[in-house]
Design an enzyme around this catalytic site. Structure first.
Site, mmCIF file in Angstrom:
data_model
loop_
_atom_site.group_PDB
_atom_site.id
_atom_site.type_symbol
_atom_site.label_atom_id
_atom_site.label_comp_id
_atom_site.label_asym_id
_atom_site.label_seq_id
_atom_site.Cartn_x
_atom_site.Cartn_y
_atom_site.Cartn_z
ATOM 1 C CD GLU A 116 -2.858 -1.064 2.326
ATOM 2 O OE1 GLU A 116 -3.993 -1.069 2.105
ATOM 3 O OE2 GLU A 116 -2.434 -1.254 3.473
ATOM 4 C CD GLU A 136 -4.013 -6.308 3.620
ATOM 5 O OE1 GLU A 136 -3.565 -5.795 4.180
ATOM 6 O OE2 GLU A 136 -4.289 -7.107 2.581
#
Length: 262
Positions: A116, A136
């Site tokens: 990210e 995730e």
């Protein structure tokens, strides 16, 4: 001359001669995982570098040869209040907010918040052993620091779902084909490639680069008509700068420009 500042397993190295600052995730024995404290310091680091006129280009890399960053500290998520978690994207977006060019130097595992952060940078130069992932889903969670939004904007909804909803690991070459990476090089050439790009970027007017970055980021966030208006106003503003005058004179005189950022 190089100066070094240290944070929570992050160090910042400033090279005055090269006009660069390098942010290093420095926990190689843990695949450079990023703690909650380090996340909170990330914005602080960029705030300081943005005010430093000796720094023209910022590089982010991971220590060692195994990983850029394998992600965040999983146990700390259970210790952190949901309200705090909902704002983690603000810190991760620091490279995007910076008015200076930011290069992510990627190798090995580039997972979770590491990926990210890379997606918030302007350039992503990757070694051919790089693996990109937002894993995730394996934890019953979704990416929460800009991953869903930046990936979808970069590669489109179909590929974003394929990557994120399946927790897929994307090899460097596939990531390049998708548009997630700027360039893929042999691992032994990674450092040289990043330094060459940083050197190239320092050739240009820092003011023009700042404005260009703002205009391009605005284009991604708004409708075309708004983007064109922002571009036009920025174009007109730069017409009155010393750097533009210097650029034109250097072009006519067939010499290298000496940009000052004014």
């Amino acid at each position: 001359m190089t100066t070094t500042l240290k944070y929570d397993h992050i160090r910042v190295e400033k090279n005055i001669e090269d006009q660069t600052a390098t942010i290093v995730f420095d926990r190689p024995e843990k695949m450079n995982y990023i703690s909650m404290q380090a996340r909170s310091q990330f914005s602080e680091i960029f705030d300081e570098l943005n005010k430093d006129d000796e720094v023209r280009v910022i590089i982010i890399k991971g220590e060692g040869d195994k990983a850029f960053s394998a992600g965040g500290s999983i146990p700390q998520f259970m210790e952190t209040h949901p309200e705090v978690l909902s704002h983690l994207a603000d810190n991760v977006a620091a490279p995007e907010r910076s008015h200076k060019p930011v290069i992510a130097q990627l190798q090995g595992f580039t997972f979770g918040v590491g990926f990210e952060i890379a997606m918030a940078c302007d350039f992503r130069i990757a070694a051919d052993d790089t693996l990109l992932a937002l894993p995730e889903m394996n934890l019953g969670m979704i990416p929460g620091s800009g991953g869903t939004q930046r990936v979808a904007r970069a590669v489109g909804l179909t590929r974003a779902k394929d990557m994120i909803m399946r927790a897929r690991r994307i090899p460097a070459e596939e990531g390049y084909q998708w548009g997630l990476l700027t360039k893929v090089v042999e691992k032994e050439r990674l450092e040289e490639e990043v330094q060459n790009l940083a050197k190239e970027l320092t050739r240009f007017s820092p003011l023009a680069q700042r404005v260009c970055k703002e205009v391009l980021n605005a284009a991604e966030e708004g409708p075309l008509r708004t983007g064109l208006e922002i571009e036009g106003r920025a174009y007109g503003m730069l017409r009155s700068t010393d750097d533009f005058k210097e650029g034109v004179e250097a072009f006519v005189q067939k010499r290298k420009p000496n940009f000052t950022g004014k």
